[in-house]
Motif scaffolding. Structure first.
Motif, PDB file in Angstrom:
ATOM      1  N   UNK A   1       0.766  -1.068  -0.030  1.00  0.00           N
ATOM      2  CA  UNK A   1      -0.003  -0.085   0.072  1.00  0.00           C
ATOM      3  C   UNK A   1       1.024   1.116   0.022  1.00  0.00           C
ATOM      4  N   UNK A   2       1.971   1.259   0.981  1.00  0.00           N
ATOM      5  CA  UNK A   2       2.887   2.412   0.802  1.00  0.00           C
ATOM      6  C   UNK A   2       3.399   2.561  -0.524  1.00  0.00           C
ATOM      7  N   UNK A   3       3.975   1.752  -1.096  1.00  0.00           N
ATOM      8  CA  UNK A   3       4.411   1.857  -2.481  1.00  0.00           C
ATOM      9  C   UNK A   3       3.582   2.357  -3.544  1.00  0.00           C
ATOM     10  N   UNK A   4       2.458   1.607  -3.390  1.00  0.00           N
ATOM     11  CA  UNK A   4       1.370   2.066  -4.276  1.00  0.00           C
ATOM     12  C   UNK A   4       1.117   3.674  -4.189  1.00  0.00           C
ATOM     13  N   UNK A   5       1.067   4.136  -2.789  1.00  0.00           N
ATOM     14  CA  UNK A   5       0.810   5.422  -2.553  1.00  0.00           C
ATOM     15  C   UNK A   5       1.862   6.398  -3.054  1.00  0.00           C
ATOM     16  N   UNK A   6       3.212   5.791  -2.936  1.00  0.00           N
ATOM     17  CA  UNK A   6       4.455   6.618  -3.104  1.00  0.00           C
ATOM     18  C   UNK A   6       4.261   6.896  -4.972  1.00  0.00           C
ATOM     19  N   UNK A   7       3.996   5.532  -5.496  1.00  0.00           N
ATOM     20  CA  UNK A   7       3.986   5.673  -6.848  1.00  0.00           C
ATOM     21  C   UNK A   7       2.846   6.903  -7.270  1.00  0.00           C
ATOM     22  N   UNK A   8       1.742   6.566  -6.602  1.00  0.00           N
ATOM     23  CA  UNK A   8       0.594   7.599  -6.882  1.00  0.00           C
ATOM     24  C   UNK A   8       0.933   9.157  -6.720  1.00  0.00           C
ATOM     25  N   UNK A   9       1.489   9.396  -5.690  1.00  0.00           N
ATOM     26  CA  UNK A   9       2.067  10.808  -4.990  1.00  0.00           C
ATOM     27  C   UNK A   9       3.120  11.273  -6.208  1.00  0.00           C
TER      28      UNK A   9
END
Lengths: 428, 428
Positions: free
Chosen positions: A108-116
C-alpha cells in the motif's frame, strides 16, 4: 433429510447445507453462518491473488491487467485502480485483524508513493488534475475530463494516512477534496471540458455518490471534519435523491441540475448496479445520522426498485444498463452481467436487512448471493470473472482490466463479512 | 433435383436455388445472379426505410437513432452519420438510375445545409473543428479530439457538390481536406489533445484509411486534383501497409510511427472488419494505379488474413476485436458480431474476386454472404440489425444508433450490386 441446494456449481458448494428439522429462524442463522464462512474464505483467496500477481516491485504501484491465470497482459497503470487498491489494502490492514500483515502495508505504501509521484499532472493555475492512465514507470498517457481519478486519489491518501499516521498525506487528501468540491459546486472549467451550447450541465449520479463516499471517508472518527463536511454530505444526499423519477417508480442515472428528467437516451438511462451502490451509501449515511426517512427512501427506491427493474427473470443476474421506457439501450454491453453490480447488490441487501430485519431483504440477498457465487468466482485459478454474457457464460476471462481491479470484490466481501459478524453476534 | 441450400432463414430464401445438371461455371453464374437480385431488393428496401423514418423535415438533417420498427428513440444528431447519409444519398442519386429521385436529392441538400450551418464549431486560429454530436436544432453537445467528423464533412460536401454543381461547396470540402492533412502530417495540436509524455504518437489504421478514402473521393474524374493528392495517396498506402506485422502474418490496428509493434493491448489489437475495409480501399487504389503488387498485398494481407484470424469457426461470423496473442481483448463487445465488418467483408471478397477471378475468393464471399443475410436483415420491419451476440442472437434491436446510420449497409449493397453488374456482364 432436507437439503437446501442453492447452487449447482463447485464455487458455491460451501453454501449447500444439510439441515434436520430446524426452525425457520435457526435455518436462517445456519445459512448466514454458511455465507460468512464462504465469504471469509473468498476474501482470503482474493487477497492472496492480488498479493501474488499484482505488485510491481520495480516501479511501485500495481499491475491490474491480469489474465485468467494471473499473468500480466498489459503493464499500463490505471489511476482509478491504483488508488482503489491502496485504499482497499489499508482498509483491510486497519479493520481486519488477519490482514494486519507487513506485506499488505508495504504494498500500500509503495502504491501510495507511486501515486504521489506520478498521478498528478499539472493543469492550470493552482489546480491539479490526475491522470487516468500511466505507463508502468509513471508517464501519463491519458487525462480524463472528469473528477474520478482525483476522487480515488483522495480515498487512497486518506486511508493510507490513517494507517501510517502521515499528517501531510492527510492534508493532501483534504486539499484535493477542496478542489473537487470547487469543480463540482463552483466552476468546472478546470476539468478542461469545452463549454458547448448543446451540452447542458447534468446531475450525473456518480458525482454526488463519489463526493458522499469521500465525505464519509474523511469524516470517519473525526468530529471536526464531520462538521466541516456536514452540509456537503446533506447536499450529496439531496442530489442523489433527485434521481428518483417517474413519480417515484424509477431511478434514472442522469437528471437536470433542477432534478428534472432529461430528453433522449441519456435521460432514460438506468444502471441498476449503480443505484444499488447509491442505496448502501445512503443506508450508511442514514445510520450515521439516525435518519429513518433516508433509510426508508434508500431501501424502497435505491435497493428494491433497481433490483425489481434490473433483475433478469429469464437468465438471472442484473442487467448492466436499461432504458426506463423499454427501448434497447445503445451501450453494446447493456445485457451483460458484470461482477460489480452484483457485489453492490450483496452489500445493499445485507446492509438493508441488518438495519431493518425485513425478511424480504434477506431473501433477495440470498438470491443475489446464489447467482453471484455460482457464476463469478473462478474455482480453478482464483478471483472472479468480471464479465458474463446475458446467459451467464464468461465473456471476458481476465481477472483484472482497465476497470476491474482490487476493489469491488474485496470491498463487497469485507463489508458482507463485517455485517454478518454483527448479525450473527446479535443472534448468539 | 439438386438443391443448394445456403441458409435456413426466410431472409435468405431468395438465395435457395434449384439447379438441374449445370456446369460449375454456370452454377456460379446462377448464384451470382441470385445474389444480385437479392442485393438489389435489399438496397431498395433499406433506402425506403431511411427515406420513410429518418428525415427531420423541421430542422433538416437526419434522425439516426431509429428503433426496430422505425420509431425515433433519440433526437440527437451524430455528425459522422449526418455526413455519411448526405454522401450516400448523393452517391446513389449520381450513380444508380433508379435512385435519381427528387426526394433523395432534396433530403441530401437539407442534410448538407444542416451540416454547413451547424457542424463546424470554431476552435482556435484559422482552424475549424466539427462537432461529434448536435442537438436536433443544431447545438453542439460534444466535440471529439479526432479527425473523423471533419472527414465525413468532406465526403458529404464533395459528393453533394457533384450532384448540385455548387463550386463553393466543393472548395469548402478541399479547404477542410487541407486542414485534415495539416493535422495528420504537420501539427495535431489543433485537435485539442493535451501533449502527455506517456502518450506516444501512433499510426492508427483509421487515419490513413480515411485520408485515402478522401483522396479517392476528391480525385474521382478530376485529373488535376488527382495529381495534387497523388503523393498523399501513396503515403496513405504505405502507412496502411505498416500495419502488416509479425512477419506478414497479422494486421495490427495500431503501430508506432516508425511502423513497429506497440506494447500491450493497444499494440496487439486486431479489428478484422477494419482490416477488410482497408483491403478494398487498397484494391480500388491498386486498380486505379494499375499496381499488381498492391493488389497482391491487399488480397493476401488485408483480405485473406483478417478473415482467417477473425472468422468464428464455432458460431460463424467475424469477431469485432481480437488480440493477436490470444489474450482476451478488454473491449466488452469483442466477441459480438457487428453488421459493418460483414458489410466490408462482402465488398472486399467480391472486389478481390472481380479483379483476380480466384475461385477461393468467391467461395469466401458466398460464406460471408450466407452468414450476413441469414443473420442481419430484419424481414419484418426492414433494414438490418446491427449487433448480434457471439452466438448470432440479436443483442441490440435498433436499426440506427450513435454509430449505425445510412452508410455501411447501403454502401455495401450498392458496391456489390455494381460489381455484380460488371461480373455478370462479362459472363454474358
Amino acid at each position: 433429510m432436507k437439503k437446501i441446494e442453492l447452487s449447482k456449481k463447485d464455487t458455491c458448494s460451501s453454501f449447500t447445507v444439510r439441515v434436520h428439522f430446524i426452525s425457520k429462524e435457526n435455518m436462517s442463522v445456519v445459512k448466514l453462518e454458511e455465507c460468512r464462512q464462504h465469504i471469509r474464505a473468498q476474501l482470503d483467496s482474493v487477497v492472496e491473488f492480488w498479493l501474488k500477481y499484482s505488485h510491481d516491485t520495480e516501479h511501485g504501484g500495481f499491475f491490474t491487467c491480469i489474465g485468467r491465470d494471473g499473468k500480466v497482459y498489459d503493464e499500463l497503470k490505471y489511476v482509478w485502480l491504483q488508488g482503489r487498491q491502496v485504499w482497499m489494502y489499508c482498509r483491510l490492514y486497519r479493520s481486519v485483524d488477519r490482514f494486519r500483515r507487513p506485506e499488505i502495508l508495504e504494498a500500500a505504501k509503495a502504491g501510495g508513493a507511486f501515486l504521489r509521484k506520478f498521478a498528478r499532472v499539472s493543469n492550470s493555475g493552482n489546480q491539479w488534475k490526475c491522470a487516468f492512465c500511466l505507463t508502468r514507470d509513471g508517464k501519463p498517457t491519458k487525462v480524463q475530463r472528469t473528477i474520478f481519478s482525483e476522487c480515488f486519489y483522495v480515498m487512497a491518501m486518506d486511508e493510507l494516512s490513517r494507517v501510517t499516521g502521515d499528517e501531510e498525506m492527510q492534508l493532501e487528501a483534504e486539499q484535493m477534496m477542496e478542489q473537487l468540491i470547487y469543480w463540482v459546486r463552483e466552476d468546472s472549467s478546470g476539468l478542461g471540458r469545452p463549454q458547448l451550447p448543446g451540452d447542458v450541465p447534468t446531475n450525473s449520479m456518480a458525482v454526488p455518490m463519489m463526493l458522499l463516499c469521500l465525505v464519509q471517508q474523511l469524516s470517519e472518527g473525526r468530529l471536526e471534519t464531520g462538521r466541516k463536511y456536514a452540509e456537503l454530505g446533506s447536499w450529496c444526499v439531496s442530489q442523489i435523491q433527485q434521481h428518483i423519477q417517474r413519480d417515484g417508480t424509477a431511478i434514472l442515472e442522469n437528471v437536470s441540475l433542477a432534478g428534472a428528467e432529461l430528453p433522449g437516451c441519456l435521460g432514460r438511462l438506468q444502471n441498476p448496479g449503480h443505484a444499488l451502490e447509491a442505496g448502501w451509501f445512503l443506508l450508511q449515511y442514514a445510520a450515521q445520522n439516525h435518519n429513518k426517512e433516508i433509510q426508508r427512501t434508500a431501501i424502497e427506491k435505491f435497493v428494491q426498485l433497481p433490483y425489481e427493474s434490473g433483475w433478469d427473470e429469464e437468465y438471472g443476474g442484473l442487467f448492466y444498463f436499461l432504458d426506463v421506457d423499454g427501448h434497447c439501450p445503445t451501450q453494446l454491453e447493456w445485457s451483460m452481467k458484470l461482477w460489480w453490480p452484483h457485489s453492490e447488490a450483496l452489500v445493499a441487501f445485507l446492509m438493508a436487512y441488518s438495519q431493518t430485519k425485513q425478511p424480504k431483504l434477506l431473501e433477495r440477498f440470498f438470491k443475489v448471493y446464489e447467482y453471484t457465487f455460482s457464476h463469478f468466482p473462478d474455482s480453478n485459478s482464483g478471483e472472479w470473472f468480471g464479465y458474463l454474457t446475458q446467459e451467464g457464460k464468461v465473456a471476458l476471462d481476465f481477472k483484472g482490466g482497465p476497470f476491474k481491479g482490487f476493489f469491488h470484490v474485496p470491498r463487497c466481501l469485507y463489508m458482507c463479512e463485517s455485517i454478518l459478524d454483527d448479525l450473527l453476534a446479535e443472534k448468539d
